[in-house]
Design a protein around this motif. Sequence first.
Motif, PDB file in Angstrom:
ATOM      1  N   ASP A 119       3.195   7.575  26.779  1.00  0.00           N
ATOM      2  CA  ASP A 119       3.773   6.986  25.532  1.00  0.00           C
ATOM      3  C   ASP A 119       4.138   5.720  26.053  1.00  0.00           C
ATOM      4  O   ASP A 119       4.503   4.733  25.337  1.00  0.00           O
TER       5      ASP A 119
ATOM      6  N   ARG B 242       1.996   0.950  26.325  1.00  0.00           N
ATOM      7  CA  ARG B 242       1.795   0.210  25.188  1.00  0.00           C
ATOM      8  C   ARG B 242       1.435  -1.033  25.308  1.00  0.00           C
ATOM      9  O   ARG B 242       1.774  -1.638  26.101  1.00  0.00           O
TER      10      ARG B 242
ATOM     11  N   ARG C 192      -6.306   0.848  22.958  1.00  0.00           N
ATOM     12  CA  ARG C 192      -5.337   1.481  24.107  1.00  0.00           C
ATOM     13  C   ARG C 192      -6.166   2.590  24.786  1.00  0.00           C
ATOM     14  O   ARG C 192      -5.885   2.790  25.899  1.00  0.00           O
TER      15      ARG C 192
END
Length: 147
Positions: A26, A29, A51
Motif C-alpha cells: 500500500d 504509490r 501501478r
Amino acid sequence: MAAITRTPRSRWIEEGLRALAAGGPDAVRVEALAHALGVTKGGFYGHFADRGALLEEMLDSWERKATDEVLERVERKGGDVRARLRRAGALTFSGELLPIDLAIRDWARRDPAVAERLRRVDNRRMEYDQQPGILAGPASPARHRAG
C-alpha cells in the motif's frame, strides 16, 4: 534547448522496493514515489502503464536479486560448503534484501500471485541448499529414501 533527463525505469523500481520494505504494497504509490525521487508523476507513465505494471517489475527485480544474483555471487566466490552456505545466508539476509523479503512474505499472505512468486523463490533457495555437497554433503542413500 537542454536535453530532457528522464528518471530511469530502474530508479522507479528501486524506490518502489524501498517503499514496499518500509510500508508494504500500500506504500507503493506513484505520487509518493515521484516525490521521493524529486520528479513529477508524469515521468512514471513514460515507463509503466500503471501501478500494477510497476508492482510486477518490482517482483521481477526482487526475484532476480533474491535468487539469481545471490546464487551467482555465491558460486563465483567458491569455497567449501560451509563458506558458500554462510555467504548465501549473509546475502539473503542482508540489510538490502531482508526488509524486502519480509514485506513480500507479508504481502503473499493476502495475494495468491505474490504467494506463488514467493514459493518459487523459496523453492530455488531450497533446491540450491539440497544439491549434493551443499547442505548435507554428498547425496546419501538415507537422503534419497527421505526424498
